[in-house]
Design an enzyme around this catalytic site. Sequence first.
Site, PDB file in Angstrom:
ATOM      1  N   LYS A 129       0.821  -1.213   0.000  1.00  0.00           N
ATOM      2  CA  LYS A 129       0.000   0.000   0.000  1.00  0.00           C
ATOM      3  C   LYS A 129       0.855   1.264   0.000  1.00  0.00           C
ATOM      4  CE  LYS A 129      -4.247  -2.059   1.597  1.00  0.00           C
ATOM      5  NZ  LYS A 129      -3.828  -3.467   1.750  1.00  0.00           N
TER       6      LYS A 129
HETATM    7  C1  LIG Z   1      -4.383  -4.550   1.133  1.00  0.00           C
HETATM    8  C2  LIG Z   1      -3.601  -5.792   0.982  1.00  0.00           C
HETATM    9  C3  LIG Z   1      -3.970  -6.800   0.054  1.00  0.00           C
HETATM   10  C4  LIG Z   1      -5.228  -6.702  -0.793  1.00  0.00           C
HETATM   11  O1  LIG Z   1      -5.137  -5.722  -1.785  1.00  0.00           O
HETATM   12  P1  LIG Z   1      -6.470  -5.198  -2.538  1.00  0.00           P
HETATM   13  O2  LIG Z   1      -6.037  -4.033  -3.324  1.00  0.00           O
HETATM   14  O3  LIG Z   1      -7.442  -4.850  -1.444  1.00  0.00           O
HETATM   15  O4  LIG Z   1      -6.964  -6.323  -3.385  1.00  0.00           O
HETATM   16  C5  LIG Z   1      -3.158  -7.920  -0.066  1.00  0.00           C
HETATM   17  N1  LIG Z   1      -2.052  -8.069   0.692  1.00  0.00           N
HETATM   18  C6  LIG Z   1      -1.668  -7.128   1.584  1.00  0.00           C
HETATM   19  C7  LIG Z   1      -0.463  -7.367   2.409  1.00  0.00           C
HETATM   20  C8  LIG Z   1      -2.421  -5.955   1.770  1.00  0.00           C
HETATM   21  O5  LIG Z   1      -2.040  -5.038   2.663  1.00  0.00           O
END
Ligand SMILES: *Cc1c(COP(=O)(O)O)cnc(C)c1O
Length: 491
Positions: A129
């Site tokens: 993120k």
């Molecule tokens: C947020 C997250 C996901 C999922 O991503 P999306 O964009 O919601 O599909 C997968 N793995 C980790 C470690 C995350 O923080």
Amino acid sequence: MHYVSTRATSASAARNPQLFSDILLGGLAPDGGLYLPADYPQVTGAELDAWRKLSYAELAYEILRKFATDIPDADLKALTARTYTPEVYRNARAGESAADITPLRTLEQGEGGTLVLQALSNGPTLAFKDMAMQLLGNLFEYALAKNNEELNIFGATSGDTGSAAEYAMRGKRGVRVFMLSPHKKMSAFQTAQMFSLQDPNIFNIAVEGVFDDCQDLVKAVSNDLSFKARHKIGTVNSINWARVVAQVVYYFRGYLAATTSNEQKVSFTVPSGNFGNICAGHIARMMGLPIDKLVVATNENDVLDEFFRTGVYRVRKSAETFHTSSPSMDISKASNFERFVYELVGRDPERTHALFRKVELEGGFDLSGALGSDGDEFKDVAKYGFLSGRSTHADRLATIRDVADDYGITIDTHTADGIKVAREHMTPGVTMIVLETALAAKFNETILEALGTDAERPAGFENIEALPQRFVVMPPDVARMKAYIAEHTGL
Ligand SMILES: *Cc1c(COP(=O)(O)O)cnc(C)c1O
């Protein structure tokens, strides 16, 4: 470049289309839909060739300028250069170069195909993120300063999103972050990551309740429109368009790093929850990037896997949502999925609206084409390259062990879901890139269970739990929450 809502009707059309800067600070469109470009910019072979030589920051600039046409080129260049630097992505491990920002590592090269890991988690909070949120922090500061405005970000987190938002917004002029988390429910590591921030524009609020209580508080405060306007409240959740578009960049980067000519194709497997990450892959593919398959990997919360196997989208109730060892994928509905459904039904906003009204009223829809279903567009899903698979706690443990034994690296639980599912969809001659979405140190409890040893922590995180923490504890009380916000925004 203009943006339209997936639910635009003739009544709301007057407010569409919008420019990038118009939708930057917002979430949902006023009609409840999500924003998408009116047309996808196309990338030529000559451009791809030229982009092979670029740094990550230069590539990000080239891609973003196709979407953010109302930001002057020189400003965008400075913003991307500041965002994608090795100093920010410094948690690269042995065998990786921090200068690559999202380094690739080949795990397997054999007759069954080539399996590659693309590290997206070397940023400040050790999860993918950061890739988008760090850009958002710089874009927000830039846009707010330009209009002499302020923004108070108000959100709820059970882990990754909150810390990524706080690290991106810390110290940024014009921005404050009020982040709710369930008191004593996050892991010690995640709590320490957030609460050890001492920046005066970051407010950590530990709510005496569970994550749903935090979300209810956010909803209650946001539904008070006059309070929201007076205190300039905004969000940074995963439906924000700028977050999605920032993620498009690493699909290009992964492709260019894994290939030597534009004749070659690659596939991506993406550990998925809210469909934000893989939606960016879909957009890259629509722009002309030679992607073969986009594989959605879910955990036991398999709403998306069910759709991509059957054409039935059936959201779960909170009580039916499993708490798993890949918790950032524990979702009951996928908030970005509407962006793909809009495409699948031929960019028909009325039909998209009707389908998602059905989700609200009846909990889902069925595009399988079966008798009594809501449509037959599931037959077109293959055109977009989508495949899927599901992984369980036992699969995660086995995959973490396997990868440690065979390649000598420790992967996190979400990435393990990705590798498990990727292996089911390998094709000879097509490189499969699995997106690594977090570092193992964040989910050490499961690493310990799988390997019997602790995950390695990047430098600087050794004693994070011992740092002084800055947070307030509050009951789940809307009036108290509003009073706290009012006191600290001074508006
Ligand atoms: C947020 C997250 C996901 C999922 O991503 P999306 O964009 O919601 O599909 C997968 N793995 C980790 C470690 C995350 O923080």
